[in-house]
Every structure is written in structure tokens, then in C-alpha cells.
Design an enzyme around this catalytic site. Sequence first.
Site, PDB file in Angstrom:
ATOM      1  N   GLY A  17      57.115  25.328  73.512  1.00 40.82           N
ATOM      2  CA  GLY A  17      57.740  25.509  74.708  1.00 40.82           C
ATOM      3  C   GLY A  17      58.108  24.127  75.328  1.00 40.82           C
ATOM      4  O   GLY A  17      58.045  22.973  74.520  1.00 40.82           O
ATOM      5  N   LYS A  23      48.669  26.272  79.549  1.00 38.47           N
ATOM      6  CA  LYS A  23      47.575  26.226  78.664  1.00 38.47           C
ATOM      7  C   LYS A  23      46.405  25.628  79.571  1.00 38.47           C
ATOM      8  O   LYS A  23      45.426  25.911  79.683  1.00 38.47           O
ATOM      9  CB  LYS A  23      47.654  25.631  77.375  1.00 38.47           C
ATOM     10  CG  LYS A  23      46.443  26.101  76.412  1.00 38.47           C
ATOM     11  CD  LYS A  23      46.599  25.517  75.108  1.00 38.47           C
ATOM     12  CE  LYS A  23      47.786  26.271  74.216  1.00 38.47           C
ATOM     13  NZ  LYS A  23      48.075  25.398  72.994  1.00 38.47           N
ATOM     14  N   GLU A  81      58.594  33.984  78.228  1.00 33.45           N
ATOM     15  CA  GLU A  81      57.274  33.745  77.767  1.00 33.45           C
ATOM     16  C   GLU A  81      56.150  34.706  78.006  1.00 33.45           C
ATOM     17  O   GLU A  81      56.202  35.358  79.140  1.00 33.45           O
ATOM     18  CB  GLU A  81      56.871  32.533  78.901  1.00 33.45           C
ATOM     19  CG  GLU A  81      57.958  31.181  78.772  1.00 33.45           C
ATOM     20  CD  GLU A  81      57.436  30.221  79.722  1.00 33.45           C
ATOM     21  OE1 GLU A  81      56.079  30.001  79.854  1.00 33.45           O
ATOM     22  OE2 GLU A  81      58.257  29.389  80.080  1.00 33.45           O
TER      23      GLU A  81
HETATM   24  P1  ADP Z   1      54.304  25.696  75.215  1.00 33.40           P
HETATM   25  O1  ADP Z   1      54.739  24.993  76.195  1.00 33.40           O
HETATM   26  O2  ADP Z   1      54.403  24.992  73.835  1.00 33.40           O
HETATM   27  O3  ADP Z   1      54.686  27.149  75.303  1.00 33.40           O
HETATM   28  P2  ADP Z   1      51.585  26.650  76.381  1.00 33.40           P
HETATM   29  O4  ADP Z   1      50.600  25.641  77.140  1.00 33.40           O
HETATM   30  O5  ADP Z   1      52.348  27.585  77.128  1.00 33.40           O
HETATM   31  O6  ADP Z   1      52.631  25.529  75.545  1.00 33.40           O
HETATM   32  O7  ADP Z   1      50.733  27.380  75.406  1.00 33.40           O
HETATM   33  C1  ADP Z   1      51.407  28.321  74.527  1.00 33.40           C
HETATM   34  C2  ADP Z   1      50.733  28.535  73.407  1.00 33.40           C
HETATM   35  O8  ADP Z   1      49.319  28.815  73.073  1.00 33.40           O
HETATM   36  C3  ADP Z   1      51.348  29.706  72.412  1.00 33.40           C
HETATM   37  O9  ADP Z   1      52.435  29.291  71.752  1.00 33.40           O
HETATM   38  C4  ADP Z   1      50.205  30.209  71.431  1.00 33.40           C
HETATM   39  O10 ADP Z   1      50.253  29.485  70.180  1.00 33.40           O
HETATM   40  C5  ADP Z   1      49.007  29.586  71.879  1.00 33.40           C
HETATM   41  N1  ADP Z   1      48.046  30.684  72.770  1.00 33.40           N
HETATM   42  C6  ADP Z   1      46.792  30.761  72.679  1.00 33.40           C
HETATM   43  N2  ADP Z   1      46.233  31.911  73.189  1.00 33.40           N
HETATM   44  C7  ADP Z   1      47.289  32.495  73.937  1.00 33.40           C
HETATM   45  C8  ADP Z   1      47.551  33.787  74.752  1.00 33.40           C
HETATM   46  N3  ADP Z   1      46.364  34.377  75.060  1.00 33.40           N
HETATM   47  N4  ADP Z   1      48.849  34.305  75.285  1.00 33.40           N
HETATM   48  C9  ADP Z   1      49.809  33.188  74.720  1.00 33.40           C
HETATM   49  N5  ADP Z   1      49.839  32.120  74.059  1.00 33.40           N
HETATM   50  C10 ADP Z   1      48.398  31.719  73.592  1.00 33.40           C
HETATM   51 MG    MG Z   2      54.614  28.182  77.134  1.00 37.14          MG
END
Ligand code: ADP
Ligand code: MG
Length: 157
Positions: A17, A23, A81
Site C-alpha cells: 500500500g 499496521k 483495503e
Molecule cells: P500497506 O500500506 O503495505 O498496505 P499496512 O500497514 O496496511 O501496509 O499492512 C498491510 C499488510 O499487513 C498486508 O498486506 C498483509 O501482508 C499484512 N497483514 C497482517 N495481518 C493482517 C490482517 N489481519 N489483515 C490485513 N493485512 C494483514
Molecule cells: Mg494497507
Amino acid sequence: AAMRHLPYFCRGEVVKGFGRGSKELGIPTANFSEQVVESFPSDIPTGIYYGWASVGNGDVHKMVLSIGWNPFYKNIKKSVETHIIHTFKEDFYGEILSIVITGYIRPEKNFDSLDALISAIQEDIEEAKRQLDLPEHLKLKEDNFFHLPEGKIVNNR
Ligand code: ADP
Ligand code: MG
């Protein structure tokens, strides 16, 4: 207006993303690629939805989903998302995420503080959990869609 499109089935790759720090807030959101987002009906309202999700051929879990305007593209494109209501041992970038969206919670909102945002999301999660236990939503957890051969990409079959 949202209900017209539901249930909505979608399957596609999880991509990186734009680092909004979901996260860090304890609410990671698995982002679909631009290509998958483009396959959504263009008139599906932005907002918060809920449904079921499975990573790869894994178990089917409850999820909340946001369809929003994508800041990376100056808000002219949408982002989709999924926050899966489950604790995973590892990240799953590059894996295939299958979802069925079964209900709509609320439109997108702006929040005055991070705390307000986080508590709104926590309320969304509680609402999703309650709704998904109702028979009309629960039945979709068992849908054959979640047992299709791996790799088959389907959007709203
Ligand atoms: P990004 O900006 O890359 O989307 P995020 O902080 O939104 O980063 O984290 C998303 C990533 O976290 C997902 O792509 C997945 O690999 C991982 N992840 C781990 N646990 C979960 C969850 N419960 N739901 C969604 N994504 C999760
Ligand atoms: Mg994300």
C-alpha cells in the site's frame, strides 16, 4: 445504493500500500492492486463494508473493508483495503486474497484526531462481527467461491 452490488465476490493479489501506517495503528489493511480495484463497479459507493476473507487457500475469516479515494493518485482513483479480523503470523504480500463483501456500514468520514479514527474503526469491527453472525451473512462464509482452484481470478463471477 451500496446494497445493489452486494454480495460482491472478488479475488486478487495483495500489493504494497502507500504506507499510511495502518499496521502501526494495529489495523493492517491488505491492499488490492490497481487492476483489481479497476474491476470494481465504478458506481460502488466509497465507505466501510464487511464480509468474509481468505488468504491463499486458508481459513475464511471475518473482515472489514474500506473503499476509499486513493491519496497516491491524488484521490482520482479508488483504493480497496481489507482488514482481516484474525491475527496472522506473517505478512502475506503477493498472495491471493479472496473476499466476499456482504454488507455496508457507513460512508467515508474525516476524523479530528487519530484517537477518533481508531475508535471509529474499532466500532466498525464490532459492528462487522455482529452482522456477520446473522444467518444471511454467515451463509456466505461457506460459499463455494472460497474453494475454487487456486490461481483462478474471479470478479463477481
Ligand atoms: P500497506 O500500506 O503495505 O498496505 P499496512 O500497514 O496496511 O501496509 O499492512 C498491510 C499488510 O499487513 C498486508 O498486506 C498483509 O501482508 C499484512 N497483514 C497482517 N495481518 C493482517 C490482517 N489481519 N489483515 C490485513 N493485512 C494483514
Ligand atoms: Mg494497507
